[in-house]
Design a protein around this motif. Sequence first.
Motif, mmCIF file in Angstrom:
data_model
loop_
_atom_site.group_PDB
_atom_site.id
_atom_site.type_symbol
_atom_site.label_atom_id
_atom_site.label_comp_id
_atom_site.label_asym_id
_atom_site.label_seq_id
_atom_site.Cartn_x
_atom_site.Cartn_y
_atom_site.Cartn_z
ATOM 1 N N ILE A 288 5.399 5.371 -1.436
ATOM 2 C CA ILE A 288 6.814 6.399 -0.641
ATOM 3 C C ILE A 288 8.034 5.318 -0.750
ATOM 4 C CG2 ILE A 288 7.103 6.348 2.063
ATOM 5 C CD1 ILE A 288 4.241 6.767 2.552
ATOM 6 N N ASP A 289 9.151 6.168 -0.532
ATOM 7 C CA ASP A 289 10.125 5.506 -1.012
ATOM 8 C C ASP A 289 10.501 4.092 -0.448
ATOM 9 O OD1 ASP A 289 12.421 4.429 -0.878
ATOM 10 O OD2 ASP A 289 13.445 6.574 -2.072
ATOM 11 N N TYR B 188 0.670 -1.454 -0.104
ATOM 12 C CA TYR B 188 -0.376 0.168 -0.389
ATOM 13 C C TYR B 188 0.992 1.598 0.044
ATOM 14 C CZ TYR B 188 -3.042 4.036 1.935
ATOM 15 O OH TYR B 188 -4.244 4.835 1.603
ATOM 16 N N LEU B 189 1.625 1.453 0.987
ATOM 17 C CA LEU B 189 2.538 2.675 1.130
ATOM 18 C C LEU B 189 3.778 2.563 -0.237
ATOM 19 C CD1 LEU B 189 3.917 2.778 5.295
ATOM 20 C CD2 LEU B 189 2.161 3.747 3.656
ATOM 21 N N TRP C 222 9.914 13.670 2.970
ATOM 22 C CA TRP C 222 10.864 12.814 3.756
ATOM 23 C C TRP C 222 11.446 11.794 2.216
ATOM 24 C CZ3 TRP C 222 11.891 8.370 7.209
ATOM 25 C CH2 TRP C 222 13.747 8.526 7.642
ATOM 26 N N SER C 223 10.292 11.190 0.988
ATOM 27 C CA SER C 223 10.559 10.959 -0.182
ATOM 28 C C SER C 223 10.940 11.981 -0.475
ATOM 29 C CB SER C 223 9.815 9.295 -0.674
ATOM 30 O OG SER C 223 9.221 8.841 0.533
ATOM 31 N N VAL C 224 10.992 12.400 -0.971
ATOM 32 C CA VAL C 224 11.150 14.059 -1.524
ATOM 33 C C VAL C 224 12.798 14.092 -1.547
ATOM 34 C CG1 VAL C 224 9.910 15.879 -2.763
ATOM 35 C CG2 VAL C 224 8.712 14.109 -2.528
ATOM 36 N N HIS C 225 12.913 14.342 -0.293
ATOM 37 C CA HIS C 225 14.077 15.511 0.222
ATOM 38 C C HIS C 225 14.728 14.763 0.823
ATOM 39 C CE1 HIS C 225 11.820 19.498 -1.375
ATOM 40 N NE2 HIS C 225 9.984 18.667 -0.590
ATOM 41 N N LYS C 226 15.214 13.691 0.622
ATOM 42 C CA LYS C 226 15.875 12.433 1.249
ATOM 43 C C LYS C 226 17.075 13.172 1.416
ATOM 44 C CE LYS C 226 15.350 9.351 -1.566
ATOM 45 N NZ LYS C 226 14.876 9.405 -2.203
ATOM 46 N N LYS C 227 17.953 13.552 0.914
ATOM 47 C CA LYS C 227 19.713 14.056 0.734
ATOM 48 C C LYS C 227 19.266 16.131 1.182
ATOM 49 C CE LYS C 227 21.003 11.814 -3.380
ATOM 50 N NZ LYS C 227 22.596 11.861 -4.151
ATOM 51 N N LYS C 228 17.984 16.320 1.701
ATOM 52 C CA LYS C 228 17.682 17.833 1.641
ATOM 53 C C LYS C 228 17.563 17.638 3.991
ATOM 54 C CE LYS C 228 17.245 21.061 -0.693
ATOM 55 N NZ LYS C 228 18.544 21.793 -0.995
ATOM 56 N N VAL C 229 16.548 16.776 3.953
ATOM 57 C CA VAL C 229 15.902 17.173 5.292
ATOM 58 C C VAL C 229 17.400 16.287 6.147
ATOM 59 C CG1 VAL C 229 14.514 15.692 6.489
ATOM 60 C CG2 VAL C 229 14.051 16.286 4.709
ATOM 61 N N GLN C 230 18.001 17.215 6.339
ATOM 62 C CA GLN C 230 18.679 17.152 7.973
ATOM 63 C C GLN C 230 18.420 17.734 9.434
ATOM 64 O OE1 GLN C 230 21.221 14.570 6.875
ATOM 65 N NE2 GLN C 230 20.617 14.096 5.194
ATOM 66 N N ASP C 231 19.305 17.094 10.313
ATOM 67 C CA ASP C 231 19.353 18.039 11.958
ATOM 68 C C ASP C 231 17.501 18.106 11.782
ATOM 69 O OD1 ASP C 231 21.971 17.253 11.999
ATOM 70 O OD2 ASP C 231 22.465 18.991 11.367
ATOM 71 N N THR C 232 17.022 17.282 11.982
ATOM 72 C CA THR C 232 15.406 17.693 11.301
ATOM 73 C C THR C 232 14.922 17.031 11.998
ATOM 74 O OG1 THR C 232 15.078 19.352 9.736
ATOM 75 C CG2 THR C 232 12.729 18.715 10.282
ATOM 76 N N ARG C 233 13.764 17.419 13.234
ATOM 77 C CA ARG C 233 13.032 15.928 13.675
ATOM 78 C C ARG C 233 11.206 16.719 13.311
ATOM 79 N NH1 ARG C 233 12.645 15.518 20.440
ATOM 80 N NH2 ARG C 233 14.180 14.388 19.655
#
Length: 314
Positions: free
Chosen positions: A129-130, A122-123, A216-227
């Motif tokens: 989703i990645d 499903y996901l 997160w799937s769209v921005h895998k490399k850009k999401v850093q140091d984030t909750r």
Amino acid sequence: MVRVTSDEINQAKQVRIIDFLDANHIDAKQEGRRGEPYYRLADHDSLVIKGEKFFWNSRQEGGYGVISFAMTYYDLKFPEAVKRVNEHEYAPVKHREEARANEPFRYPAHYEVKDTKKIEDYLVNERKIDPRVVEWCIKKDLLVQDRKGNAVFKWKDQEGKVNGADRQGTAPMDNGGYFKGMVAKSKEDGGFTIDVGKNPKKIAVFESPIDMLSYWSVHKKKVQDTRMVSMGGVKIESVNRAVMDLRSQGHKVEAIVSAVDNDKAGNQFHQKLKDHYGEKRVIDDRPKDVKDWNDVRKQRTAAPKRQPESQMGM
């Protein structure tokens, strides 16, 4: 032939339908805030219960009382339904109501199954989703499948204890939609949470776990140091809790990333974030031209081409 006595029949008649649902692990969602509430079954959303009356709209069947309900739901004859109701022990009504109001959250781990094929299918295939994101969540015990095939997104506190959970159906219901709900008594200011990086400095907020995993799937490399936090709707209390938790862990919160839906409720909440935390601290990363981040993910998966990067600037 199954036979029952008059005492057994009278005993069964004392049981409320809602308590029979609880005893048999039949999920129902409470609806209707004014007047007497009613309940709608998760698996069969056309089956509605109000008090001791019920009606199954898709079948045009209804009735009154728990025995009639058991006969209809399980396709039983009268004596079999009486036996089924009396299989369980029920506390007095007053005690049940008091216990339900005061009982703490208890995660129903017994609902979990080891198989994850339905939720992965499903996901990954339906929501796009990645698969690496889905696999990571499963390995971290943040995502599990329950015995009804729902995807269960666990909320965990700083010690790793489960204090709530979202449930997302993976098969269409009678009306063509998908079941969504939270496990009863989930922490009011909690939410499905993932830390990316060991030193979170930003909090990105979403309305659902699927929006969050899509982002997160769209921005895998850009999401850093984030909750990343799914609020289960739009709840400023969940954002405040995330800020407090990060600060208590010795982190400085530099920004709140608003990744809520691009609709009226999302726009109002985005303004609420700016009013609460200050315009300079709130980064606008709402989806453009579509409603939510899952729509963005589906678009980019269906038609892969270069898109404007997120405004997170990480």
